[in-house]
Design a protein around this motif. Structure first.
Motif, PDB file in Angstrom:
ATOM      1  N   ALA A   1       0.839  -1.205   0.000  1.00 55.90           N
ATOM      2  CA  ALA A   1       0.000   0.000   0.000  1.00 55.90           C
ATOM      3  C   ALA A   1       0.872   1.252   0.000  1.00 55.90           C
ATOM      4  CB  ALA A   1      -0.934  -0.012   1.224  1.00 55.90           C
ATOM      5  N   VAL A   2       1.945   1.244   0.775  1.00 49.81           N
ATOM      6  CA  VAL A   2       2.852   2.402   0.782  1.00 49.81           C
ATOM      7  C   VAL A   2       3.510   2.546  -0.585  1.00 49.81           C
ATOM      8  CG1 VAL A   2       4.901   3.424   1.827  1.00 49.81           C
ATOM      9  CG2 VAL A   2       3.254   2.222   3.269  1.00 49.81           C
ATOM     10  N   ALA A   3       3.958   1.429  -1.165  1.00 52.27           N
ATOM     11  CA  ALA A   3       4.634   1.489  -2.465  1.00 52.27           C
ATOM     12  C   ALA A   3       3.703   2.071  -3.530  1.00 52.27           C
ATOM     13  CB  ALA A   3       5.111   0.097  -2.870  1.00 52.27           C
ATOM     14  N   VAL A   4       2.460   1.594  -3.568  1.00 52.31           N
ATOM     15  CA  VAL A   4       1.518   2.095  -4.569  1.00 52.31           C
ATOM     16  C   VAL A   4       1.156   3.551  -4.279  1.00 52.31           C
ATOM     17  CG1 VAL A   4      -0.800   1.815  -5.550  1.00 52.31           C
ATOM     18  CG2 VAL A   4       0.618  -0.193  -5.116  1.00 52.31           C
ATOM     19  N   GLY A   5       0.996   3.869  -3.001  1.00 44.21           N
ATOM     20  CA  GLY A   5       0.725   5.259  -2.636  1.00 44.21           C
ATOM     21  C   GLY A   5       1.847   6.186  -3.077  1.00 44.21           C
ATOM     22  N   TYR A   6       3.078   5.711  -2.917  1.00 45.27           N
ATOM     23  CA  TYR A   6       4.238   6.480  -3.384  1.00 45.27           C
ATOM     24  C   TYR A   6       4.207   6.620  -4.905  1.00 45.27           C
ATOM     25  CZ  TYR A   6       9.134   7.614  -4.342  1.00 45.27           C
ATOM     26  OH  TYR A   6      10.279   8.204  -4.794  1.00 45.27           O
ATOM     27  N   LEU A   7       3.955   5.509  -5.582  1.00 47.11           N
ATOM     28  CA  LEU A   7       3.929   5.521  -7.056  1.00 47.11           C
ATOM     29  C   LEU A   7       2.931   6.548  -7.572  1.00 47.11           C
ATOM     30  CD1 LEU A   7       4.919   4.045  -9.669  1.00 47.11           C
ATOM     31  CD2 LEU A   7       2.916   2.569  -9.456  1.00 47.11           C
ATOM     32  N   LEU A   8       1.758   6.582  -6.941  1.00 45.01           N
ATOM     33  CA  LEU A   8       0.693   7.464  -7.421  1.00 45.01           C
ATOM     34  C   LEU A   8       0.780   8.863  -6.821  1.00 45.01           C
ATOM     35  CD1 LEU A   8      -2.299   4.940  -7.322  1.00 45.01           C
ATOM     36  CD2 LEU A   8      -0.849   5.548  -9.270  1.00 45.01           C
ATOM     37  N   GLY A   9       1.708   9.066  -5.906  1.00 43.60           N
ATOM     38  CA  GLY A   9       1.863  10.394  -5.306  1.00 43.60           C
ATOM     39  C   GLY A   9       0.680  10.815  -4.453  1.00 43.60           C
ATOM     40  N   LEU A  10       0.195   9.907  -3.627  1.00 42.35           N
ATOM     41  CA  LEU A  10      -0.881  10.271  -2.690  1.00 42.35           C
ATOM     42  C   LEU A  10      -0.407  11.400  -1.776  1.00 42.35           C
ATOM     43  CD1 LEU A  10      -2.562   7.046  -1.213  1.00 42.35           C
ATOM     44  CD2 LEU A  10      -3.129   8.305  -3.287  1.00 42.35           C
ATOM     45  N   SER A  11      -1.361  12.151  -1.258  1.00 40.94           N
ATOM     46  CA  SER A  11      -1.037  13.106  -0.194  1.00 40.94           C
ATOM     47  C   SER A  11      -0.671  12.316   1.064  1.00 40.94           C
ATOM     48  CB  SER A  11      -2.241  13.998   0.102  1.00 40.94           C
ATOM     49  OG  SER A  11      -3.258  13.230   0.738  1.00 40.94           O
ATOM     50  N   GLN A  12       0.005  12.994   1.992  1.00 44.41           N
ATOM     51  CA  GLN A  12       0.386  12.278   3.224  1.00 44.41           C
ATOM     52  C   GLN A  12      -0.847  11.776   3.967  1.00 44.41           C
ATOM     53  OE1 GLN A  12       3.367  13.999   5.843  1.00 44.41           O
ATOM     54  NE2 GLN A  12       2.438  12.974   7.589  1.00 44.41           N
ATOM     55  N   GLU A  13      -1.874  12.607   4.050  1.00 40.44           N
ATOM     56  CA  GLU A  13      -3.076  12.197   4.776  1.00 40.44           C
ATOM     57  C   GLU A  13      -3.689  10.944   4.155  1.00 40.44           C
ATOM     58  OE1 GLU A  13      -6.107  15.182   5.323  1.00 40.44           O
ATOM     59  OE2 GLU A  13      -7.632  13.653   5.702  1.00 40.44           O
ATOM     60  N   ARG A  14      -3.762  10.946   2.842  1.00 35.63           N
ATOM     61  CA  ARG A  14      -4.362   9.764   2.194  1.00 35.63           C
ATOM     62  C   ARG A  14      -3.478   8.531   2.326  1.00 35.63           C
ATOM     63  NH1 ARG A  14      -8.122  12.016  -2.824  1.00 35.63           N
ATOM     64  NH2 ARG A  14      -9.380  13.283  -1.410  1.00 35.63           N
ATOM     65  N   LEU A  15      -2.178   8.737   2.296  1.00 34.39           N
ATOM     66  CA  LEU A  15      -1.296   7.582   2.479  1.00 34.39           C
ATOM     67  C   LEU A  15      -1.441   7.027   3.897  1.00 34.39           C
ATOM     68  CD1 LEU A  15       0.690   5.586   1.396  1.00 34.39           C
ATOM     69  CD2 LEU A  15       2.539   7.203   1.829  1.00 34.39           C
ATOM     70  N   GLU A  16      -1.602   7.906   4.869  1.00 38.52           N
ATOM     71  CA  GLU A  16      -1.825   7.434   6.247  1.00 38.52           C
ATOM     72  C   GLU A  16      -3.090   6.572   6.307  1.00 38.52           C
ATOM     73  OE1 GLU A  16       0.051  11.536   8.103  1.00 38.52           O
ATOM     74  OE2 GLU A  16      -2.056  11.031   8.480  1.00 38.52           O
ATOM     75  N   LYS A  17      -4.122   7.024   5.630  1.00 32.57           N
ATOM     76  CA  LYS A  17      -5.360   6.235   5.631  1.00 32.57           C
ATOM     77  C   LYS A  17      -5.176   4.915   4.890  1.00 32.57           C
ATOM     78  CE  LYS A  17      -9.213   8.554   4.903  1.00 32.57           C
ATOM     79  NZ  LYS A  17     -10.119   9.606   4.360  1.00 32.57           N
ATOM     80  N   ALA A  18      -4.450   4.959   3.775  1.00 34.64           N
ATOM     81  CA  ALA A  18      -4.199   3.718   3.026  1.00 34.64           C
ATOM     82  C   ALA A  18      -3.459   2.703   3.901  1.00 34.64           C
ATOM     83  CB  ALA A  18      -3.402   4.017   1.759  1.00 34.64           C
ATOM     84  N   ILE A  19      -2.519   3.193   4.702  1.00 34.21           N
ATOM     85  CA  ILE A  19      -1.807   2.298   5.617  1.00 34.21           C
ATOM     86  C   ILE A  19      -2.790   1.655   6.601  1.00 34.21           C
ATOM     87  CG2 ILE A  19      -0.150   2.273   7.541  1.00 34.21           C
ATOM     88  CD1 ILE A  19       1.424   4.470   5.946  1.00 34.21           C
ATOM     89  N   GLY A  20      -3.726   2.444   7.082  1.00 45.37           N
ATOM     90  CA  GLY A  20      -4.732   1.905   8.006  1.00 45.37           C
ATOM     91  C   GLY A  20      -5.642   0.872   7.344  1.00 45.37           C
TER      92      GLY A  20
END
Lengths: 454, 454
Positions: free
Chosen positions: A166-185
């Motif tokens: 989830a972190v890798a894909v979030g990084y790839l797509l350039g999620l915002s930090q807030e959204r990446l935090e939620k994706a981790i959850g």
């Protein structure tokens, strides 16, 4: 940086998003190697029976054909392609492992990233960087979660892989930090996978389930679906529940970016198609057999000596099929000492040959906590000694601390290309184009070229 | 029956498959009630923002439109319909709970069963029986897993629901025992869900994820995908990893079929749209308010007294929105004591009104292990006392052991029909057809009629 209290999730997201592994030539090269090895592992599994079963389920659901499935010449929806590509990469247990992870990183990370890359126009450089970030997260989760996590029965490939992917894909797509935090959850709350499934098709399925769940997690975050931003934190968060919260708070994020886990210690590419925990014993047994010092029929008994719990992954003590034999040090050692090559055809779903079944009871596992592990041991603290005692009382021993393919005894690009060639039915032209694409990929067009070749 | 060793999974499968709950009129009637209540909870969530977000993800994946989604007038693939129907049933936390489960059975079981029923021709009678079997399994898992499971941070609705729903669907479709054993293993290895997601949209999503994973588990078993047949057994199986293996071996399967958990203690249908752990306090606070003994502005402080850990589910101590308020006893008590009705519009994603935010700090949670729980307490051992102290020092107390809607204080068919009518925007004709269909469903045609009405 305040690491006390509820900051693990937010700091992980912040550090991941600020990463630039593509600036480190070694990290990028390691990512290219990992991609070749993943594809080789996937091509080998092309005709695996489990793949056909999964296709039938995928067909029953239907869905857009957006993402190529490795070695299949077909596409599936982004979620189902991740499920298939995760399974395919791990189906034969021929894919890489990472000693920090105590599991298989690439067969979770790359399927998730491939699905995301197929749905978006993204550069090859960013893809490789995202993969390196994913390995980094998975290695750090593995180092921090503690060995008790695995020993209690969790399958790290799934439990940790879903979060790392989830972190890798979030990084790839350039999620915002807030959204990446939620994706981790969202990923953490789907973290599961039991080692009791080792030796069955469900084990490689775990990789696909983790990749699929990671993609869903990012998709939920992109839709701004509601979820905790502190999934890793606190007593009832991921570490409190699955591992050791204090260790995570102390060590999860220290020295981020000073080196990359995809380089140090690095991925372990397999030369044998079975569980890496048996590779030390395999090297040792092959050396003993090839020494010519004794004949197979002279063997009276064999001791396979591990550090305590060093064989936890080798759950099959009475393997009946080659597939179960992937987790049986008895089967692997028997094969080697009986003169068989340790190749794929011996690790399929067919019954083990009677001669081998007769030999296997000669083999006894032993544990010795007094033996000092070598400084260069991979994984840390591990060794395996194979000791053959012949009927006339002679004893032959080989000790392996760092088996072939492991970091420190690594495969070269030529080795990997040979593995890919064998996996691709010796289609030289295709393999050359693939290796060239992978070793040079940088642009958006390169990324699309790769997707067209797999 | 030998219950030692590795027999939990096989015995559970055998007993489930041999069950005939349809012979018990009370169990069948309870299943009909549960179906009405689930649909009411789902209809209420018709326009929930999370539903729209999930639809966008489902549309991105595509897939066959085979299974109706509750209250949506649309269909989705069997897996995605289960995801949506699970979320929709639980979106408002208005769906049933079961005290043995310590979670929500119907919003996992019924979505999985509806998907299976839509893809196959199955009788309404068998559908209701499968639902009763699912509740039975989930209640037994809940009784056996131990309170530590929930207290450590697991969300039973997901962790236990996925296994129970796999058994229910396996029963519905008449899997062989061997395949049902494998389906249990596939479900167990997907068992996850953390309570840290309470108060967010991810909590109801857990129900959908569990339903979807259960269906996938059965589908894998139908394809004869490889997996353990002992997923619940041994130190590294489900109970060893998530709970208490010894308790499971002793108690999971005792007295199977002597009564049905869907009847005894039975489902708890909610009259308030928030976490059931706050229903005792809600009843008590409403009584105090309605007594007219004091005015809101005279309240100096309020004590809400639980048995120790009796408020574990009520994780929001500083709720800022109505949605978070579903898990805040402070918010619920403040609403009641300020004269607001405890209706849906106060539990949405909107900010809590300033007047209530000012009142909430007057409320203090207390714990008293010395107070004897009542014999008829639901859940067992639970009570809540609300004690209002006025500015001039008067004290008013109400104690609730068994709130309205709980077993022992159960809703009638008229109550449920009223809930369904309110949820269906007072469409009297539709509700009457639905209730008539549900209360009489028996044949394959009845099952199809139900699917056409939801």
């Amino acid at each position: 940086m305040d690491m006390s209290g509820y900051h693990l999730t937010s700091e992980l997201a912040r550090l991941a998003l600020s990463s630039r592994p593509e600036l480190h030539a070694e990290a990028e090269r390691a990512a290219r190697f990992g991609l070749i090895d993943y594809l080789a592992s996937g091509f080998y599994a092309r005709d695996d029976a489990g793949v056909a079963k999964l296709w039938r389920i995928v067909e029953a659901e239907g869905g857009s054909a957006d993402v190529p499935v490795v070695g299949q010449g077909r596409k599936a929806s982004f979620l189902k392609a991740a499920l298939l590509n995760g399974f395919i990469g791990h189906a034969l247990d021929f894919d890489d492992v990472h000693s920090d992870v105590r599991g298989h990183p690439s067969t979770v990370l790359l399927p998730a990233l491939l699905s995301a890359a197929a749905l978006n126009r993204l550069s090859g450089e960013r893809f490789l960087a995202a993969y390196a970030v994913g390995v980094e997260v998975m290695a750090r989760l593995g180092r921090t979660i503690g060995s008790a996590h695995y020993e209690k029965g969790w399958h790290n490939t799934y439990t940790l892989g879903v979060i790392a992917a989830a972190v890798a894909v979030g990084y790839l797509l350039g999620l915002s930090q807030e959204r990446l935090e939620k994706a981790i959850g969202f990923a953490a709350t789907q973290s599961s996978g039991m080692r009791i499934q080792f030796g069955t098709e469900a084990k490689p399925l775990h990789a696909g389930l983790a990749a699929q769940a990671a993609l869903l997690s990012v998709k939920l975050a992109e839709e701004d679906f509601g979820g905790t931003r502190q999934g890793l934190d606190g007593d009832i968060g991921f570490f409190g529940l699955y591992g050791d919260l204090a260790a995570a708070e102390e060590r999860l994020l220290t020295d981020w970016g000073s080196d990359w886990s995809i380089v140090q210690p690095g991925l372990w590419f397999k030369i044998y198609p079975f569980c890496s925990a048996a590779h030390h014993a395999a090297d040792a047994a092959l050396r003993l057999y090839q020494s010519g010092a004794f004949r197979t029929e002279e063997v009276d008994r064999v001791h396979v000596i591990f550090p305590p719990k060093g064989d936890a992954a080798l759950i099959e003590r009475n393997a009946a099929t080659g597939e179960q034999g992937r987790f049986s040090v008895e089967y692997v050692v028997a094969l080697a000492l009986c003169g068989y090559p340790l190749t794929l055809e011996h690790f399929t779903n067919r019954p083990i040959e009677p001669g081998l079944l007769e030999f296997m009871p000669k083999i006894e596992r032993r544990y010795d906590g007094a033996i000092e592990p070598a400084a260069h041991a991979v994984p840390k603290g591990r060794f395996t000694i194979v000791e053959v005692v012949t009927k006339n009382g002679d004893t032959y021993r080989e000790r392996i601390d760092c088996p072939r393919g492991a970091p420190g005894n690594a495969l070269t690009l030529d080795d990997l290309q040979a593995k890919l060639l064998a996996s691709a039915r010796n289609d030289q032209a295709r393999v050359e184009r693939l290796v060239e694409t992978i070793m040079n990929m940088k642009t958006e067009d390169d990324m699309q070229s790769l997707l067209a070749l797999i």
